[in-house]
Design a protein around this motif. Structure first.
Motif, short mmCIF file in Angstrom:
data_model
loop_
_atom_site.label_atom_id
_atom_site.label_comp_id
_atom_site.label_asym_id
_atom_site.label_seq_id
_atom_site.Cartn_x
_atom_site.Cartn_y
_atom_site.Cartn_z
N CYS A 23 0.90 -1.05 -0.20
CA CYS A 23 -0.18 -0.08 0.08
C CYS A 23 0.84 1.24 -0.03
CB CYS A 23 -1.11 -0.11 1.26
SG CYS A 23 -0.06 0.07 2.75
N MET A 26 0.09 4.34 -2.54
CA MET A 26 -1.20 4.23 -2.84
C MET A 26 -2.19 5.22 -2.11
SD MET A 26 -2.33 0.31 -3.29
CE MET A 26 -1.23 -0.82 -4.06
N SER A 28 -4.85 6.63 0.30
CA SER A 28 -5.51 6.10 1.53
C SER A 28 -6.84 5.69 1.25
CB SER A 28 -5.32 7.06 2.76
OG SER A 28 -5.92 8.40 2.55
N PHE A 31 -7.96 2.10 1.15
CA PHE A 31 -8.00 1.06 2.20
C PHE A 31 -9.00 1.77 3.54
CE2 PHE A 31 -3.94 0.31 0.29
CZ PHE A 31 -4.09 -1.18 0.15
N ALA A 49 -9.62 -3.86 -1.20
CA ALA A 49 -8.42 -3.61 -0.44
C ALA A 49 -7.76 -4.99 0.26
CB ALA A 49 -8.91 -2.75 0.61
N ILE A 52 -5.58 -6.70 -2.29
CA ILE A 52 -4.00 -6.18 -2.37
C ILE A 52 -3.26 -6.60 -1.22
CG2 ILE A 52 -2.69 -3.99 -2.12
CD1 ILE A 52 -5.40 -2.54 -3.50
N CYS A 53 -4.12 -6.60 -0.03
CA CYS A 53 -3.32 -6.92 1.31
C CYS A 53 -2.92 -8.53 1.27
CB CYS A 53 -4.12 -6.70 2.61
SG CYS A 53 -4.48 -5.31 3.12
N CYS A 56 0.44 -8.86 -0.01
CA CYS A 56 1.32 -8.09 0.63
C CYS A 56 2.32 -8.94 1.35
CB CYS A 56 0.67 -7.16 1.66
SG CYS A 56 1.91 -6.00 2.40
#
Ligand code: SF4
Length: 99
Positions: A23, A26, A28, A31, A49, A52-53, A56
């Motif tokens: 993130c 990116m 905010s 998220f 969101a 994406i996590c 990660c």
């Protein structure tokens, strides 16, 4: 000065994971949902969101931090605030997969 270094080093190390978050850089808004986001729109936002996590490299560190800090807003470590509250009540580590 040496004593200050000893005091600050653990803090810096404990936040180092944030430098490796997907993130980073990116907006905010990716998220954090807006107050007017409701129903399916909010679920879709959270799902996006979380995707994406899940890719990660520091998901577990992020989630552990967010649960321990009781972060009240946003997606952290692929969890919503409600999911983090639930994880925080559990006796196990805050690294279990969230739906
Ligand atoms: S798990 Fe999600 S919120 Fe946490 S650092 Fe990674 S991309 Fe960012």
């Amino acid at each position: 000065m040496e004593s200050a270094h000893r005091i600050l080093t653990p803090t810096l190390e404990s936040w180092e994971w944030q430098l490796r978050g997907l993130c980073r850089g990116m907006p905010s808004e990716v998220f954090f949902t807006a107050e007017h986001d409701k129903g399916q729109r909010r679920l879709d936002h959270e799902k996006s969101a979380k995707q994406i996590c899940r890719a990660c490299p520091v998901l577990l560190e992020c989630r552990r931090y967010a649960v321990e800090a009781a972060e009240p807003y946003g997606i952290w470590g692929a969890t919503t605030p409600q999911e983090r509250r639930s994880l925080g009540r559990e006796s196990g580590p805050a690294v279990k997969p969230a739906s």
